[in-house]
Design an enzyme around this catalytic site. Structure first.
Site, PDB file in Angstrom:
ATOM      1  N   ARG A   1       0.917  -1.319   0.016  1.00  0.00           N
ATOM      2  CA  ARG A   1       0.070  -0.116  -0.093  1.00  0.00           C
ATOM      3  C   ARG A   1       0.977   1.195   0.015  1.00  0.00           C
ATOM      4  O   ARG A   1       1.771   1.405   0.919  1.00  0.00           O
ATOM      5  CB  ARG A   1      -0.880  -0.044   1.402  1.00  0.00           C
ATOM      6  CG  ARG A   1      -1.665   1.209   1.332  1.00  0.00           C
ATOM      7  CD  ARG A   1      -2.608   1.212   2.521  1.00  0.00           C
ATOM      8  NE  ARG A   1      -3.331   2.550   2.677  1.00  0.00           N
ATOM      9  CZ  ARG A   1      -3.450   3.492   3.527  1.00  0.00           C
ATOM     10  NH1 ARG A   1      -2.790   3.198   4.591  1.00  0.00           N
ATOM     11  NH2 ARG A   1      -4.075   4.321   3.229  1.00  0.00           N
TER      12      ARG A   1
ATOM     13  N   HIS B   1      -2.681  11.222   0.724  1.00  0.00           N
ATOM     14  CA  HIS B   1      -2.314  10.950   1.984  1.00  0.00           C
ATOM     15  C   HIS B   1      -1.688  12.098   2.355  1.00  0.00           C
ATOM     16  O   HIS B   1      -0.459  12.180   2.631  1.00  0.00           O
ATOM     17  CB  HIS B   1      -1.224   9.793   1.893  1.00  0.00           C
ATOM     18  CG  HIS B   1      -1.135   8.867   3.376  1.00  0.00           C
ATOM     19  ND1 HIS B   1      -1.259   7.701   3.505  1.00  0.00           N
ATOM     20  CD2 HIS B   1      -0.685   9.463   4.683  1.00  0.00           C
ATOM     21  CE1 HIS B   1      -0.996   7.445   4.932  1.00  0.00           C
ATOM     22  NE2 HIS B   1      -0.666   8.610   5.568  1.00  0.00           N
TER      23      HIS B   1
ATOM     24  N   GLU C   1      -7.420   8.709   5.954  1.00  0.00           N
ATOM     25  CA  GLU C   1      -7.720   9.177   7.556  1.00  0.00           C
ATOM     26  C   GLU C   1      -8.276  10.693   7.221  1.00  0.00           C
ATOM     27  O   GLU C   1      -7.600  11.738   7.645  1.00  0.00           O
ATOM     28  CB  GLU C   1      -6.461   9.247   8.463  1.00  0.00           C
ATOM     29  CG  GLU C   1      -6.007   8.099   8.801  1.00  0.00           C
ATOM     30  CD  GLU C   1      -4.831   7.752   9.781  1.00  0.00           C
ATOM     31  OE1 GLU C   1      -4.525   8.961  10.215  1.00  0.00           O
ATOM     32  OE2 GLU C   1      -4.528   6.758  10.151  1.00  0.00           O
TER      33      GLU C   1
ATOM     34  N   ASN D   1      -7.288   2.004   9.778  1.00  0.00           N
ATOM     35  CA  ASN D   1      -5.921   2.331  10.347  1.00  0.00           C
ATOM     36  C   ASN D   1      -6.099   2.348  11.928  1.00  0.00           C
ATOM     37  O   ASN D   1      -7.036   3.135  12.475  1.00  0.00           O
ATOM     38  CB  ASN D   1      -5.605   3.663   9.993  1.00  0.00           C
ATOM     39  CG  ASN D   1      -4.950   3.739   8.316  1.00  0.00           C
ATOM     40  OD1 ASN D   1      -5.431   2.504   7.829  1.00  0.00           O
ATOM     41  ND2 ASN D   1      -4.822   4.860   8.167  1.00  0.00           N
TER      42      ASN D   1
ATOM     43  N   TYR E   1      -4.311   2.256  15.918  1.00  0.00           N
ATOM     44  CA  TYR E   1      -2.935   2.304  16.600  1.00  0.00           C
ATOM     45  C   TYR E   1      -3.359   2.031  18.060  1.00  0.00           C
ATOM     46  O   TYR E   1      -2.606   1.329  18.780  1.00  0.00           O
ATOM     47  CB  TYR E   1      -2.375   3.753  16.353  1.00  0.00           C
ATOM     48  CG  TYR E   1      -1.669   3.424  14.953  1.00  0.00           C
ATOM     49  CD1 TYR E   1      -0.298   3.162  14.660  1.00  0.00           C
ATOM     50  CD2 TYR E   1      -2.267   4.187  14.134  1.00  0.00           C
ATOM     51  CE1 TYR E   1      -0.075   3.076  13.438  1.00  0.00           C
ATOM     52  CE2 TYR E   1      -1.915   4.129  12.650  1.00  0.00           C
ATOM     53  CZ  TYR E   1      -0.691   3.651  12.261  1.00  0.00           C
ATOM     54  OH  TYR E   1      -0.314   3.371  11.028  1.00  0.00           O
TER      55      TYR E   1
ATOM     56  N   GLU F   1      -3.523   0.094   8.097  1.00  0.00           N
ATOM     57  CA  GLU F   1      -2.355   0.469   8.901  1.00  0.00           C
ATOM     58  C   GLU F   1      -2.369  -0.071  10.254  1.00  0.00           C
ATOM     59  O   GLU F   1      -3.488  -0.035  10.760  1.00  0.00           O
ATOM     60  CB  GLU F   1      -2.215   2.010   8.944  1.00  0.00           C
ATOM     61  CG  GLU F   1      -1.790   2.548   7.702  1.00  0.00           C
ATOM     62  CD  GLU F   1      -1.696   4.040   8.049  1.00  0.00           C
ATOM     63  OE1 GLU F   1      -1.541   4.546   9.148  1.00  0.00           O
ATOM     64  OE2 GLU F   1      -1.659   4.775   7.016  1.00  0.00           O
TER      65      GLU F   1
END
Ligand code: FCB
Length: 449
Positions: free
Chosen positions: A77, A121, A166, A292, A294, A352
């Protein structure tokens, strides 16, 4: 057989983003982006770091693809830098920029690595920013034209596309809190930017369908589960507002054709409800959601804090990464289940997931030992596996990141790669976590058991 076998056809990959890895942002006729400007403005980034060199992927892409092959990655990606293609953001195409991505895509295909491209991005052409950027409603058609040009050139070779990466972070950190480019701090702008991001996304999807492309198109969102600090009604309301802000703000309009009502509470008079026909365009079907993930956060009501009236409660008992992000893999399973239950059986790719740790600047005896990154990988892959077992339609996983890279305003201090980059020499070293991940891929997850 192992208890951690992943479904057949599950796609294993790693991700990067153009400004974070490529370097040479102005090479071969490219125009500057808002990140080029922002990073070159003193005071905006740690140590004054810029993406001028980054991981030099622009010139080293061929050896980086060889590394991907060595790791056994099935997909890569990456993002396309809009200002390499349209130096002025629109109008004239810079063929040299097109050629760079064309060479990269061909090489991936020659190595049986599925190209997965993200159109935006965060590196908006500076020329468009000068026309208002994400605040100008025309950005939907500027983006649509750019997307269309990319599908036209690469659509038959790239089977997976994301419109935006995002959007909530673009809006929040770019326009409300100002930690990322373009560094604005204005809640009124945030409300406009949200809507224009969604309108641009919609024009991208429309352009894709208009060309009768046969691949898949979706969007990559950052999801951060928000848990209430207590059972009090106020804390619960705070968590609900934060959840809408970071998780449903973009997915509700796309899948349900309406904004979460909490946005009105957050934006107050900055919020202008959009027109029905726009919501209709925004809610046209997409093929997958990129998630994504985290970390999570625990929040409480705090009347003294501006705008949101919310404070984050530090979870001191739990481990945190080098970003100061709490490690809490159960939240990953929770949020994947939430996507599935709220928006239906849409295919999900984890686009991600990863962690920063203070690896040394130079490999020691040709090796980087990063046991904490391996631990994070194991616990989060198990969380993904849990979600699959509980019925979530998960199709693939991309580690963030293939390479150590330019972590935006944090500069080069934060290392997320499964491959180490020595910034003095640009020497690559596969970290222990990279070798570990390689084995996970080769066994389709079984080696996690
Ligand atoms: C995400 C970004 C990505 C990277 C990781 C650590 O929010 O999409 O570019 O910076 O965080």
């Amino acid at each position: 057989m192992s208890e951690f076998d992943f479904p057949e056809g599950f796609l294993w990959g790693a991700a990067t983003a153009a400004y974070q890895v490529e370097g040479s942002p102005l090479a071969d006729g490219a125009g500057p982006s808002i990140w080029h400007r922002f990073s070159h403005t003193p005071g905006n980034t740690a140590n004054g770091d810029t993406g001028d060199v980054a991981a030099d992927h622009y010139y080293r892409y061929a050896s980086d693809v060889a590394l991907m092959k060595e790791l056994g990655l099935q997909s890569y990606r990456f993002s396309i830098a809009w200002p390499r293609i349209f130096p002025e953001g629109k109008g004239r195409i810079n063929q040299a920029g097109v050629d760079f991505y064309s060479r990269l895509i061909d090489l991936l295909l020659a190595n049986d690595i599925v190209p997965n491209a993200t159109l935006y991005h965060w590196d908006l052409p500076a020329a468009l920013h000068d026309l208002g950027g994400w605040l100008n409603p025309d950005i939907a058609s500027w983006f649509g034209d750019y997307a269309s040009a990319m599908f036209d050139r690469f659509g038959n070779r790239v089977p997976m596309w994301s419109t935006l990466n995002e959007p909530a972070i673009v809006m929040d950190l770019g326009y409300v809190t100002g930690f990322l480019a373009p560094g604005h701090r204005d809640i009124y702008e945030g409300a406009i930017v949200t809507h224009n991001l969604l309108r641009a996304h919609a024009r991208g999807v429309q352009a894709y369908r208009g060309q009768n492309q046969t691949g898949k198109i979706g969007i990559a969102v950052s999801l951060e589960p928000r848990y209430e600090a207590s059972d009090s009604a106020e804390d619960k309301a705070a968590a609900r507002r934060m959840h809408a802000w970071s998780n449903s703000q973009f997915l509700d309009p796309i899948f349900l054709g309406k904004y979460p009502h909490e946005l009105q509470e957050i934006f107050h008079d900055a919020w202008i409800p959009p027109a029905d026909d726009e919501l209709k365009l925004i809610s046209q079907p997409i093929d997958f959601v990129g998630v994504n993930y985290y970390t999570r956060s625990v929040v409480e009501h705090d009347g003294k804090r501006p705008i949101f009236h919310i404070s984050r409660i530090a979870q001191n008992g739990n481990p945190h990464t080098d970003m100061g992000w709490e490690i809490y893999p159960a939240a990953f399973t929770d949020i994947l289940k939430w996507v599935n239950s709220r928006y239906g059986d849409i295919p999900i790719y984890v686009t991600e997931n990863g962690s920063a740790w203070p690896d040394p600047p130079t490999a020691i005896d040709g090796r980087i030992e990063d046991p904490q990154r391996i631990d994070y990988l194991v616990s989060h892959l198990k969380a993904v596996h849990d979600a699959i077992e509980q019925g979530v339609n998960l199709r693939g996983y991309y580690a963030w990141s293939l390479l150590d890279n330019y972590e935006w305003a944090h500069g080069y201090a934060k290392r997320f790669g499964i491959v180490h980059v020595d910034y003095e020499t640009q020497q690559r070293t596969i970290k222990d976590s990279g070798r570990f991940y390689s084995k996970v891929i080769a066994t389709n997850g079984a080696s996690l058991g």
